[in-house]
Enzyme design. Structure first.
Site, PDB file in Angstrom:
ATOM      1  N   TYR A   1      -3.115  -1.549  10.404  1.00  0.00           N
ATOM      2  CA  TYR A   1      -3.202  -2.236   9.110  1.00  0.00           C
ATOM      3  C   TYR A   1      -2.035  -1.822   8.202  1.00  0.00           C
ATOM      4  O   TYR A   1      -1.342  -2.671   7.637  1.00  0.00           O
ATOM      5  CB  TYR A   1      -4.546  -1.926   8.412  1.00  0.00           C
ATOM      6  CG  TYR A   1      -4.445  -2.028   6.920  1.00  0.00           C
ATOM      7  CD1 TYR A   1      -4.366  -3.268   6.302  1.00  0.00           C
ATOM      8  CD2 TYR A   1      -4.360  -0.880   6.120  1.00  0.00           C
ATOM      9  CE1 TYR A   1      -4.198  -3.358   4.923  1.00  0.00           C
ATOM     10  CE2 TYR A   1      -4.199  -0.975   4.760  1.00  0.00           C
ATOM     11  CZ  TYR A   1      -4.120  -2.212   4.162  1.00  0.00           C
ATOM     12  OH  TYR A   1      -3.940  -2.300   2.810  1.00  0.00           O
ATOM     13  N   HIS A   2      -1.832  -0.512   8.056  1.00  0.00           N
ATOM     14  CA  HIS A   2      -0.745  -0.063   7.178  1.00  0.00           C
ATOM     15  C   HIS A   2       0.613  -0.519   7.720  1.00  0.00           C
ATOM     16  O   HIS A   2       1.515  -0.853   6.961  1.00  0.00           O
ATOM     17  CB  HIS A   2      -0.774   1.469   7.033  1.00  0.00           C
ATOM     18  CG  HIS A   2      -1.925   1.981   6.203  1.00  0.00           C
ATOM     19  ND1 HIS A   2      -3.069   2.508   6.743  1.00  0.00           N
ATOM     20  CD2 HIS A   2      -2.097   2.032   4.863  1.00  0.00           C
ATOM     21  CE1 HIS A   2      -3.901   2.871   5.776  1.00  0.00           C
ATOM     22  NE2 HIS A   2      -3.328   2.587   4.614  1.00  0.00           N
TER      23      HIS A   2
ATOM     24  N   SER B   1      -1.809   3.516  10.442  1.00  0.00           N
ATOM     25  CA  SER B   1      -2.729   2.610  11.145  1.00  0.00           C
ATOM     26  C   SER B   1      -1.999   1.280  11.341  1.00  0.00           C
ATOM     27  O   SER B   1      -0.988   1.021  10.685  1.00  0.00           O
ATOM     28  CB  SER B   1      -4.005   2.366  10.320  1.00  0.00           C
ATOM     29  OG  SER B   1      -3.727   1.486   9.233  1.00  0.00           O
TER      30      SER B   1
ATOM     31  N   LYS C   1       1.589  -3.886   6.595  1.00  0.00           N
ATOM     32  CA  LYS C   1       2.094  -3.914   5.208  1.00  0.00           C
ATOM     33  C   LYS C   1       3.569  -3.521   5.169  1.00  0.00           C
ATOM     34  O   LYS C   1       4.336  -4.015   4.353  1.00  0.00           O
ATOM     35  CB  LYS C   1       1.275  -2.970   4.334  1.00  0.00           C
ATOM     36  CG  LYS C   1      -0.175  -3.386   4.174  1.00  0.00           C
ATOM     37  CD  LYS C   1      -0.355  -4.252   2.946  1.00  0.00           C
ATOM     38  CE  LYS C   1      -1.797  -4.632   2.738  1.00  0.00           C
ATOM     39  NZ  LYS C   1      -2.040  -5.275   1.450  1.00  0.00           N
TER      40      LYS C   1
ATOM     41  N   THR D   1       0.821  -1.206   0.000  1.00  0.00           N
ATOM     42  CA  THR D   1       0.000   0.000   0.000  1.00  0.00           C
ATOM     43  C   THR D   1       0.858   1.262   0.000  1.00  0.00           C
ATOM     44  O   THR D   1       1.936   1.286   0.613  1.00  0.00           O
ATOM     45  CB  THR D   1      -0.956   0.018   1.221  1.00  0.00           C
ATOM     46  OG1 THR D   1      -1.553   1.319   1.324  1.00  0.00           O
ATOM     47  CG2 THR D   1      -0.250  -0.269   2.535  1.00  0.00           C
TER      48      THR D   1
HETATM   49  N1  USQ Z   1     -11.723   9.693   4.021  1.00  0.00           N
HETATM   50  C1  USQ Z   1     -12.671  10.712   4.098  1.00  0.00           C
HETATM   51  N2  USQ Z   1     -13.978  10.350   4.152  1.00  0.00           N
HETATM   52  C2  USQ Z   1     -14.407   9.058   4.132  1.00  0.00           C
HETATM   53  C3  USQ Z   1     -13.437   8.043   4.032  1.00  0.00           C
HETATM   54  C4  USQ Z   1     -12.113   8.399   4.005  1.00  0.00           C
HETATM   55  O1  USQ Z   1     -12.338  11.906   4.114  1.00  0.00           O
HETATM   56  O2  USQ Z   1     -15.619   8.828   4.199  1.00  0.00           O
HETATM   57  C5  USQ Z   1     -10.295  10.048   3.932  1.00  0.00           C
HETATM   58  C6  USQ Z   1      -9.405   9.390   4.965  1.00  0.00           C
HETATM   59  O3  USQ Z   1      -9.378  10.133   6.164  1.00  0.00           O
HETATM   60  C7  USQ Z   1      -8.084   9.322   4.248  1.00  0.00           C
HETATM   61  C8  USQ Z   1      -8.459   9.161   2.775  1.00  0.00           C
HETATM   62  O4  USQ Z   1      -9.834   9.558   2.691  1.00  0.00           O
HETATM   63  O5  USQ Z   1      -7.384  10.512   4.390  1.00  0.00           O
HETATM   64  C9  USQ Z   1      -8.327   7.742   2.257  1.00  0.00           C
HETATM   65  O6  USQ Z   1      -9.073   6.905   3.105  1.00  0.00           O
HETATM   66  P1  USQ Z   1      -9.628   5.482   2.601  1.00  0.00           P
HETATM   67  O7  USQ Z   1     -10.546   4.965   3.668  1.00  0.00           O
HETATM   68  O8  USQ Z   1     -10.158   5.578   1.225  1.00  0.00           O
HETATM   69  O9  USQ Z   1      -8.275   4.656   2.477  1.00  0.00           O
HETATM   70  P2  USQ Z   1      -7.322   4.038   3.568  1.00  0.00           P
HETATM   71  O10 USQ Z   1      -7.967   3.848   4.886  1.00  0.00           O
HETATM   72  O11 USQ Z   1      -6.058   4.841   3.544  1.00  0.00           O
HETATM   73  O12 USQ Z   1      -7.063   2.600   2.993  1.00  0.00           O
HETATM   74  C10 USQ Z   1      -7.407   2.229   1.658  1.00  0.00           C
HETATM   75  C11 USQ Z   1      -7.576   0.726   1.567  1.00  0.00           C
HETATM   76  C12 USQ Z   1      -6.286   0.067   1.901  1.00  0.00           C
HETATM   77  C13 USQ Z   1      -5.188   0.622   1.006  1.00  0.00           C
HETATM   78  C14 USQ Z   1      -5.134   2.129   1.112  1.00  0.00           C
HETATM   79  C15 USQ Z   1      -4.143   2.794   0.211  1.00  0.00           C
HETATM   80  O13 USQ Z   1      -8.602   0.293   2.440  1.00  0.00           O
HETATM   81  O14 USQ Z   1      -6.399  -1.334   1.758  1.00  0.00           O
HETATM   82  O15 USQ Z   1      -4.001   0.064   1.417  1.00  0.00           O
HETATM   83  O16 USQ Z   1      -6.393   2.631   0.783  1.00  0.00           O
HETATM   84  S1  USQ Z   1      -3.526   4.293   0.920  1.00  0.00           S
HETATM   85  O17 USQ Z   1      -4.623   5.155   1.292  1.00  0.00           O
HETATM   86  O18 USQ Z   1      -2.662   4.906  -0.074  1.00  0.00           O
HETATM   87  O19 USQ Z   1      -2.795   3.891   2.104  1.00  0.00           O
END
Ligand code: USQ
Length: 380
Positions: A181-182, A179, A185, A144
């Site tokens: 989770y991260h 997190s 990874k 990730t």
């Molecule tokens: N976010 C919002 N509103 C929401 C959901 C999320 O503002 O309703 C924000 C979060 O705070 C964050 C961003 O959007 O800043 C991304 O959140 P996300 O829930 O889309 O993604 P994340 O939790 O980071 O994890 C997801 C996948 C994970 C993957 C990761 C890539 O669930 O498996 O590893 O994306 S990354 O985000 O680059 O780490």
């Protein structure tokens, strides 16, 4: 190629299975339905009900697809995984078999422990099974972009050359995950790097950003749709925004909305995995690609969805709510992503048409949307 997909039932795993099967590869999907079980336990089921893996394989075959083999079991059980790898004798193993949600891992000790033990043991067993049963088999692992966090310097692809007191050395890029989770990874990457260096395994780590979308060329029937989540635990931000727009719920922008990430269409995940398989890492190489096509802030995404939804006749607005996460809301973000482009990736960018297509797809299933799954309930 003979390909084993660990985690073949999930959002990306099943779409990958069909994609590779359609291109003539001999595919085996492996899963213990962990992701389905966790969704059910938290009462946050996917938007579109999907048949189990054996049924999906049968539907795929009936619609003219090739045979896909199914093995139901838990790869943290090493005996099971060894039997799979020995029987399949794969050229490539794609490893998606992890608890994939940051919020899930942050609920409490138990959910964190499940994430740590499942994810690390899955990766641990995968490298041992390859080493013992199929040492020439390449591993393609879904990592990730969240491993890097949001450092105040450019993010390179996997490595950083550090100069120190007149000497220099190339290290894995320093990681600051946000997190548990991260963090798992990050630890996976260390384990994989070790396995490449010490046991000469051929490994590609795909550091992927949040994925969006539900349509792929192969999922021509809703019964072949991906496990698409929009809830606060398993849904990723753009998928959630589209469902919220359809349900007429204000889009849940966490905090200031300046959080910037690298995004990609689910179709591009399939392209990237296939490109990595076709141009494998060398024995002893731990190759890292940053897997995303465009960067956006949360506000960029919200504004884009609001605009397209309004054009589609929906009444919708974006609303900032207190951020349930500890993360930077205003930060530098400049990650490299040339590796997969150089291998031939042709990005499917986030156009108005793509968002309109997602809205139309979700509208067909709008009777199943639960508005009580929109507000974030996990805080850290
Ligand atoms: N976010 C919002 N509103 C929401 C959901 C999320 O503002 O309703 C924000 C979060 O705070 C964050 C961003 O959007 O800043 C991304 O959140 P996300 O829930 O889309 O993604 P994340 O939790 O980071 O994890 C997801 C996948 C994970 C993957 C990761 C890539 O669930 O498996 O590893 O994306 S990354 O985000 O680059 O780490």
């Amino acid at each position: 190629m003979k390909i084993v997909i660990l985690g073949g039932d999930g959002y990306l795993g099943w779409a990958t299975a069909m994609h590779l099967s359609a291109r003539g590869h001999e595919v085996t999907v492996v899963d213990n339905y962990l992701r389905r079980r966790l969704s059910r336990e938290l009462d946050r089921e996917a938007l579109i009900p999907v048949p189990n893996l054996n049924q999906r394989v049968e539907i795929w075959r009936a619609l003219g697809g090739r045979e896909i083999a199914v093995r139901i079991g838990d790869i943290t059980d090493y005996g099971f995984l060894k039997s799979v790898v020995t029987a399949a004798a794969p050229d490539g193993i794609i490893h998606y078999a992890e608890q994939p949600s940051a919020p899930y891992s942050m609920i409490d000790q138990q959910h964190s422990a499940l994430t740590v033990s499942n994810n690390l043991m899955a990766t641990h067993n995968a490298v041992f099974a390859v080493r013992e049963c199929a040492p020439a088999c390449q591993i393609v692992k879904l990592g990730t972009m969240g491993e890097y966090g949001t450092p105040n310097i450019d993010i390179e692809e996997g490595y950083l050359t550090v100069e120190h007191k007149g000497r220099s050395h190339k290290f894995l890029y320093p990681k600051t995950p946000g997190s548990i989770y991260h963090l798992t990874k990050v630890q996976d990457s260390d384990l994989l790097y070790f396995a490449a260096r010490v046991w000469d395994l051929a490994i590609t780590d795909l550091n992927q950003g949040p994925v969006y979308g539900l349509e792929t060329d192969e999922a021509r029937d809703d019964r072949l749709a991906p496990l698409f989540s929009y809830d606060d635990v398993f849904g990723t931000v753009l998928n959630r925004f589209v469902v919220q727009a359809v349900a007429n719920v204000p889009l849940t922008v966490y905090g200031k909305g300046g959080q910037t990430r690298g995004y990609l269409n689910i179709r591009d995940t399939l392209q990237c995995v296939e490109l990595a398989l076709k141009a494998p890492a060398k024995r002893g190489e731990f190759r890292v690609f940053n897997q995303f096509t465009e960067t956006f802030s949360v506000n960029d995404l919200a504004e884009h969805v609001v605009r397209v939804a309004k054009n589609a006749g929906l009444r919708v607005e974006a609303k900032s709510i207190p951020n349930p996460r500890r993360e930077a809301e205003d930060h530098y973000y400049n990650p490299a992503n040339t590796g997969l482009i150089d291998l031939g990736l042709k990005p499917n960018l986030l156009t108005d048409e793509v968002i309109a297509g997602m809205i139309a797809y979700v509208q067909r299933h709008s009777s199943r949307i639960r508005t009580d799954l929109m507000q974030p309930r996990v805080k850290w």
